[in-house]
Design an enzyme around this catalytic site. Structure first.
Site, PDB file in Angstrom:
ATOM      1  N   ASP A   1       7.794   1.876  -2.287  1.00  0.00           N
ATOM      2  CA  ASP A   1       6.442   1.315  -1.944  1.00  0.00           C
ATOM      3  C   ASP A   1       6.022   0.023  -2.540  1.00  0.00           C
ATOM      4  O   ASP A   1       6.917  -0.358  -3.516  1.00  0.00           O
ATOM      5  CB  ASP A   1       5.427   2.538  -1.948  1.00  0.00           C
ATOM      6  CG  ASP A   1       5.247   2.884  -3.494  1.00  0.00           C
ATOM      7  OD1 ASP A   1       5.572   2.282  -4.388  1.00  0.00           O
ATOM      8  OD2 ASP A   1       4.339   4.099  -3.516  1.00  0.00           O
ATOM      9  N   SER A   2       5.218  -0.723  -2.195  1.00  0.00           N
ATOM     10  CA  SER A   2       4.900  -1.925  -2.560  1.00  0.00           C
ATOM     11  C   SER A   2       4.100  -2.015  -3.814  1.00  0.00           C
ATOM     12  O   SER A   2       4.104  -3.223  -4.531  1.00  0.00           O
ATOM     13  CB  SER A   2       4.085  -2.927  -1.539  1.00  0.00           C
ATOM     14  OG  SER A   2       2.947  -2.347  -1.366  1.00  0.00           O
ATOM     15  N   GLY A   3       3.528  -1.115  -4.233  1.00  0.00           N
ATOM     16  CA  GLY A   3       2.799  -1.155  -5.482  1.00  0.00           C
ATOM     17  C   GLY A   3       1.277  -1.295  -5.273  1.00  0.00           C
ATOM     18  O   GLY A   3       0.445  -1.172  -6.162  1.00  0.00           O
ATOM     19  N   GLY A   4       0.866  -1.650  -3.907  1.00  0.00           N
ATOM     20  CA  GLY A   4      -0.571  -1.893  -3.696  1.00  0.00           C
ATOM     21  C   GLY A   4      -1.536  -0.781  -4.012  1.00  0.00           C
ATOM     22  O   GLY A   4      -2.561  -1.097  -4.498  1.00  0.00           O
ATOM     23  N   PHE A   5      -1.095   0.474  -3.857  1.00  0.00           N
ATOM     24  CA  PHE A   5      -2.095   1.588  -4.058  1.00  0.00           C
ATOM     25  C   PHE A   5      -2.304   1.686  -5.616  1.00  0.00           C
ATOM     26  O   PHE A   5      -3.356   2.180  -6.144  1.00  0.00           O
ATOM     27  CB  PHE A   5      -1.450   3.075  -3.488  1.00  0.00           C
ATOM     28  CG  PHE A   5      -2.274   4.179  -3.778  1.00  0.00           C
ATOM     29  CD1 PHE A   5      -3.499   4.485  -3.121  1.00  0.00           C
ATOM     30  CD2 PHE A   5      -1.732   4.862  -4.879  1.00  0.00           C
ATOM     31  CE1 PHE A   5      -4.086   5.627  -3.671  1.00  0.00           C
ATOM     32  CE2 PHE A   5      -2.577   5.986  -4.952  1.00  0.00           C
ATOM     33  CZ  PHE A   5      -3.776   6.327  -4.489  1.00  0.00           C
TER      34      PHE A   5
ATOM     35  N   ASP B   1       0.108  -4.465   0.704  1.00  0.00           N
ATOM     36  CA  ASP B   1      -0.990  -4.432   1.242  1.00  0.00           C
ATOM     37  C   ASP B   1      -2.316  -3.963   0.141  1.00  0.00           C
ATOM     38  O   ASP B   1      -2.000  -3.899  -0.744  1.00  0.00           O
ATOM     39  CB  ASP B   1      -1.068  -3.354   2.287  1.00  0.00           C
ATOM     40  CG  ASP B   1      -0.699  -1.789   1.584  1.00  0.00           C
ATOM     41  OD1 ASP B   1      -0.319  -1.814   0.554  1.00  0.00           O
ATOM     42  OD2 ASP B   1      -1.369  -0.950   2.201  1.00  0.00           O
TER      43      ASP B   1
ATOM     44  N   GLN C   1      -3.459  -0.731   8.232  1.00  0.00           N
ATOM     45  CA  GLN C   1      -4.671  -0.498   7.563  1.00  0.00           C
ATOM     46  C   GLN C   1      -6.065  -0.424   8.539  1.00  0.00           C
ATOM     47  O   GLN C   1      -5.717  -0.860   9.763  1.00  0.00           O
ATOM     48  CB  GLN C   1      -4.803  -1.407   6.430  1.00  0.00           C
ATOM     49  CG  GLN C   1      -3.887  -1.110   5.392  1.00  0.00           C
ATOM     50  CD  GLN C   1      -4.063   0.013   4.526  1.00  0.00           C
ATOM     51  OE1 GLN C   1      -4.944   0.690   4.785  1.00  0.00           O
ATOM     52  NE2 GLN C   1      -3.315   0.245   3.508  1.00  0.00           N
TER      53      GLN C   1
ATOM     54  N   GLY D   1      -3.525   4.194   3.697  1.00  0.00           N
ATOM     55  CA  GLY D   1      -4.874   4.099   3.538  1.00  0.00           C
ATOM     56  C   GLY D   1      -5.629   5.363   4.073  1.00  0.00           C
ATOM     57  O   GLY D   1      -6.807   5.570   4.129  1.00  0.00           O
TER      58      GLY D   1
ATOM     59  N   ASP E   1       5.639  11.236   2.280  1.00  0.00           N
ATOM     60  CA  ASP E   1       6.006  11.242   0.957  1.00  0.00           C
ATOM     61  C   ASP E   1       4.837  11.779   0.524  1.00  0.00           C
ATOM     62  O   ASP E   1       3.840  11.632   0.886  1.00  0.00           O
ATOM     63  CB  ASP E   1       6.240   9.856   0.381  1.00  0.00           C
ATOM     64  CG  ASP E   1       5.094   9.200   0.225  1.00  0.00           C
ATOM     65  OD1 ASP E   1       4.373   9.196  -0.936  1.00  0.00           O
ATOM     66  OD2 ASP E   1       4.512   8.422   1.022  1.00  0.00           O
TER      67      ASP E   1
END
Length: 384
Positions: free
Chosen positions: A99-103, A153, A203, A230, A280
């Site tokens: 995952d991109s790390g945004g969360f 995101d 989103q 989200g 996931d």
């Protein structure tokens, strides 16, 4: 097991069967096939907590998830690259999605500031400052060598004002385009291989019009797959499903669909019923570490004293040794004593159960009886 005998050089998705909206498919990658619907055990910092890679593989997992935020901070993406990439580093030769790390920027960092450029934040580990841009997020994922990479995101906490949800959704779309361009540049320079793929993230909170707008804009970018992000952040099960119902018709049949961070067995069943292919969630291992086992006859809390003298296993028919060969009394003792082995065994139980659940869903779709199977299974696993 994943079919790793016939490897391919490109990423592709095949839809093999359909039952209503539920889909049975397969994602081909150079590191092997991913059977869908698929559940990805979460290996946040290059480990599925409390399990050996061999246990995760033997449970039936075709793909794992790693986390960009955590791995960029420790041990560092450049270091992992110098050591041969994430697959070699953690001894997992099957596909990996990062995952991109945004969360995590939203939920873990001490201080953060979102700008058009990216996310400026302080590490939750040592307070060091970092700027995570769409370009840097892709660069990190390429250094890690992940097979499926996610756009950066902006994740926001819900509930939120519609204008704030719309602002974050529009920013995420602009970041998606920058992520796509960065990924294509990595491909051109050799930083990403021909079999690697990048997914966009839909989103829009629980606003159906914003979700459709986000999905339609991402589809125009012609990405290899699409995630719904989200959700499962407190909006409730029914609203999550309603949001999926409004979103998924805007996504193409010929690409995989990934619901991020979900969830319970009930969530998985109902999301597959609506057309989701990939999931996931930390629930299997997190609950295992705290003494809760998932079984075909409902959840079992091994902390409860009722298990103290129960010599029966969790599931004598299971192919998982932890569920089949250890008594409930022993598992209860380990959990109540705080022994590491208790967390290890129950994490194994739950990881295997989730893979069994996905295998059963794939079979039910192939047999054209998914709705019947779903209702029977929901009645079983809801038992207390």
């Amino acid at each position: 097991m994943a079919d790793t005998g016939t490897l391919v050089e490109t990423f592709r998705y095949r839809l093999l069967a359909r039952d209503g909206l539920a889909r049975r498919g397969e994602i081909a990658t150079p590191r092997g096939a991913i059977r869908t619907p698929a559940f990805m055990p979460v290996g946040t910092v290059a480990t599925v907590k409390a399990l050996y890679p061999e246990q995760v593989r033997d449970a039936g997992a075709d793909i794992l998830l790693g986390n960009t935020y955590h791995l960029m901070l420790r041990p560092g993406a450049e270091r992992v690259a110098r050591l041969g990439g994430l697959h070699k580093f953690m001894r997992w030769e099957r596909p990996i999605l990062t995952d991109s790390g945004g969360f995590q920027v939203m939920s873990l960092s001490k201080i953060r500031k979102i700008t058009e450029e990216g996310a400026l934040f302080q590490s939750h580990l040592d307070g060091s400052r970092h700027m995570l841009t769409p370009e840097r997020a892709i660069e990190i994922q390429c250094l890690l060598g992940s097979d499926i990479q996610m756009q950066l995101d902006e994740c926001i906490e819900l509930p939120a004002e519609r204008r704030e949800v719309e602002r974050a959704m529009e920013l995420s779309l602009r970041w998606a385009e920058r992520s796509r361009q960065a990924f294509e540049a990595q491909q051109a320079s050799g930083g990403a291989g021909p079999g690697q793929a990048m997914f966009g993230i839909v989103q829009g909170g629980t606003d159906e019009a914003l979700r459709r707008r986000s999905a339609e804009a991402l589809v125009q970018m012609d990405l290899e797959g699409y995630a719904v992000g989200g959700l499962a952040v407190g909006e409730g099960h029914d609203l999550m499903l309603a949001t999926l119902e409004a979103t998924l018709p805007s996504l193409p049949d010929a690409k995989p669909r990934y619901l991020m961070g979900v969830g319970t067995p009930l969530d998985l069943i109902e999301a597959v019923r609506r057309g989701i292919d990939m999931f996931d969630c930390v629930l299997p291992t997190r609950n295992g570490r705290h003494g809760l086992a998932f079984t075909w006859n409902g959840p079992v809390n091994l902390r409860n004293a009722v298990h103290a003298e129960d010599a029966s296993p969790l599931d004598e028919a299971s192919t998982c040794p932890a569920a089949r060969d250890y008594s409930r009394a022993y598992l209860h003792h380990l959990i109540r004593s705080g022994e590491y082995l208790g967390a290890m065994l129950l994490s194994w139980v739950n990881t295997a159960f989730y893979q069994e659940l996905m295998a059963a869903m794939r079979a039910a779709i192939e047999e054209g009886r998914f709705d019947v199977w779903a209702e029977e299974t929901k009645a079983r696993i809801a038992r207390k």
